[in-house]
Write a protein that holds these residues in place. Structure first.
Motif, PDB file in Angstrom:
ATOM      1  N   UNK A 145       0.829  -1.201   0.000  1.00  0.00           N
ATOM      2  CA  UNK A 145       0.000   0.000   0.000  1.00  0.00           C
ATOM      3  C   UNK A 145       0.871   1.262   0.000  1.00  0.00           C
ATOM      4  N   UNK A 146       1.991   1.215   0.702  1.00  0.00           N
ATOM      5  CA  UNK A 146       2.891   2.370   0.706  1.00  0.00           C
ATOM      6  C   UNK A 146       3.509   2.593  -0.667  1.00  0.00           C
ATOM      7  N   UNK A 150       2.951   5.971  -2.593  1.00  0.00           N
ATOM      8  CA  UNK A 150       4.063   6.892  -2.847  1.00  0.00           C
ATOM      9  C   UNK A 150       4.057   7.337  -4.296  1.00  0.00           C
ATOM     10  N   UNK A 151       3.586   6.472  -5.198  1.00  0.00           N
ATOM     11  CA  UNK A 151       3.465   6.906  -6.585  1.00  0.00           C
ATOM     12  C   UNK A 151       2.515   8.086  -6.711  1.00  0.00           C
ATOM     13  N   UNK A 279       5.367  -0.071   5.588  1.00  0.00           N
ATOM     14  CA  UNK A 279       6.295  -1.084   6.087  1.00  0.00           C
ATOM     15  C   UNK A 279       6.552  -1.007   7.583  1.00  0.00           C
ATOM     16  N   UNK A 280       6.575   0.213   8.152  1.00  0.00           N
ATOM     17  CA  UNK A 280       6.730   0.330   9.606  1.00  0.00           C
ATOM     18  C   UNK A 280       5.512  -0.268  10.309  1.00  0.00           C
ATOM     19  N   UNK A 326       0.309   8.280   7.818  1.00  0.00           N
ATOM     20  CA  UNK A 326      -0.894   7.734   8.428  1.00  0.00           C
ATOM     21  C   UNK A 326      -1.767   6.953   7.458  1.00  0.00           C
ATOM     22  N   UNK A 327      -1.894   7.405   6.203  1.00  0.00           N
ATOM     23  CA  UNK A 327      -2.962   6.871   5.357  1.00  0.00           C
ATOM     24  C   UNK A 327      -2.788   5.392   5.040  1.00  0.00           C
ATOM     25  N   UNK A 328      -1.573   4.973   4.686  1.00  0.00           N
ATOM     26  CA  UNK A 328      -1.360   3.558   4.376  1.00  0.00           C
ATOM     27  C   UNK A 328      -1.694   2.693   5.582  1.00  0.00           C
ATOM     28  N   UNK A 329      -1.274   3.140   6.768  1.00  0.00           N
ATOM     29  CA  UNK A 329      -1.552   2.378   7.981  1.00  0.00           C
ATOM     30  C   UNK A 329      -3.053   2.324   8.256  1.00  0.00           C
ATOM     31  N   UNK A 330      -3.747   3.446   8.091  1.00  0.00           N
ATOM     32  CA  UNK A 330      -5.195   3.481   8.323  1.00  0.00           C
ATOM     33  C   UNK A 330      -5.917   2.584   7.334  1.00  0.00           C
TER      34      UNK A 330
END
Length: 399
Positions: A145-146, A150-151, A279-280, A326-330
């Protein structure tokens, strides 16, 4: 009782991550969001061409964001049941039409129609491309997702830079040259659609029922908290993405081009921060990343309205970097709450994010017209404090 949902593709940490597909969908996301960010970047030109007020500037963002936000959950829900591999290049076709109309628009209503077409393209692109990213993840959902995000954020950061170098010196008509980027994206998405179609056939044979890890009521509550956090993040980001150039020009007397370069630096920091969150989150848990990225940015947002020019630039970069994680994690956290509904969840969160951005742009435009652009940043500085609600989220880390 846990909820049982529709079929979901099996995913294992030992599965192979399809980095080629992730790279392709990320490039398409870059091109898509670069085109979309041109709308924001040329606001000063549109302001001059059509003598627009801040309310009208906000209406452009609202039109684009609302067409994206209202359609995305509907499209995501439909494609969960009926996947549409070829909808990806089709969505980019809407974006291409909007781009060409924006270059030739002779009135404010035509600008709004162009923004609506670009928003429609976004509503088709994001749910299915997010599904492709998850299918290609090999179980490394946060990383995938990251890379996908990022793209998009890199593309968003290039918009103001290209606007400063290509459009501002030579006129709005030069936006038409960026139709070549849309055509390239269509070619890339045709290849991704072919892989998606083949992958979907194999997934249908191997699918197993997807079970939510939490009771229905707790899932609904957690989704509600996540949407509040999305509200705080995107309302604040809109204050920078839509009005940062005007703020710099008003407060520090900057030229349009220099202000666009500062906006580029902020959006580039957003892209860099996006790489970190996924990834984190895979390593330490999504909830901890959400804590750090939203509530952790509050001290910097509170300082920004009182900073000098140099510190304004530096703080905006720090804010963009931290908040973007935040967004990828959410999103992955929400997908794990509702497995088997990847398209609907992706459409809901992308759509809600765009909707909050559009609503924020309109409301902040009204505030700027009736008070001052400085007042916008003084009020928005408190939004990240809503990150304290993260404490209410259940810990759904898989052991």
């Amino acid at each position: 009782m846990a909820d049982q949902h529709t079929l979901s593709p099996p995913s294992s940490q030992n599965s192979r991550t399809a980095f080629g597909i992730l790279g392709a969908i990320s490039v398409a996301h870059l091109l898509n969001d670069m085109i979309q960010s041109l709308i924001l970047a040329i606001y000063p030109l549109l302001h001059a061409d059509f003598s627009l007020s801040f309310v009208q500037i906000g209406m452009i963002t609202l039109t684009y964001q609302m067409t994206a936000s209202l359609l995305q959950p509907i499209i995501g829900h439909f494609t969960d049941k009926h996947p549409q591999p070829w909808s990806l290049p089709l969505g980019m076709g809407f974006t291409l039409c909007g781009l060409l109309l924006l270059a030739m628009a002779g009135s404010f209503p035509e600008v709004l129609l162009a923004a609506a077409l670009v928003g429609t393209g976004s509503s088709v692109f994001h749910p299915e491309s997010s599904r492709v990213a998850r299918m290609a993840s090999g179980g490394r959902h946060g990383l995938a997702q990251s890379l996908f995000q990022v793209g998009g954020n890199l593309g968003s950061s290039f918009g103001p830079l290209l606007a400063a170098l290509v459009i501002a010196p030579y006129g709005r008509g030069n936006i038409a040259w960026f139709s070549l980027a849309a055509l390239l994206a269509i070619v890339v998405l045709l290849q991704v659609g072919r892989w998606y179609q083949l992958q979907h056939r194999s997934v249908r044979k191997a699918s197993t029922p997807a079970i939510s890890p939490l009771p229905r009521a707790k899932v609904a509550f957690a989704i509600s908290i996540l949407l509040v956090l999305i509200f705080s993040k995107y309302f604040y980001l809109t204050s920078l993405s839509s009005y940062y150039t005007f703020y710099l020009m008003h407060k520090f007397g900057m030229s349009v081009q220099n202000a666009q370069l500062h906006l580029f630096a902020f959006l580039l920091a957003v892209a860099a921060g996006t790489v970190i969150g996924g990834p984190v989150g895979d390593k330490i848990g999504r909830k901890r990343v959400i804590w750090i990225s939203i509530l952790g940015v509050a001290p910097f947002t509170l300082l920004l309205p009182h900073a000098s020019l140099w510190w304004t630039g530096a703080l905006s970069v720090v804010i963009g970097f931290i908040l973007a994680s935040a967004f990828s994690a959410i999103l992955v956290y929400a997908q794990e709450l509702l497995p088997g509904r990847i398209g609907m969840v992706s459409g809901l969160f992308f759509g809600f994010a765009f909707g909050m951005g559009g609503l924020g742009a309109a409301l902040l435009g009204i505030l700027a017209d009736h008070s001052s652009i400085d007042r916008v940043y003084q009020i928005c500085a408190y939004l990240p404090l809503l990150g304290v609600l993260t404490v209410l989220l259940p810990d759904n880390r898989q052991k």
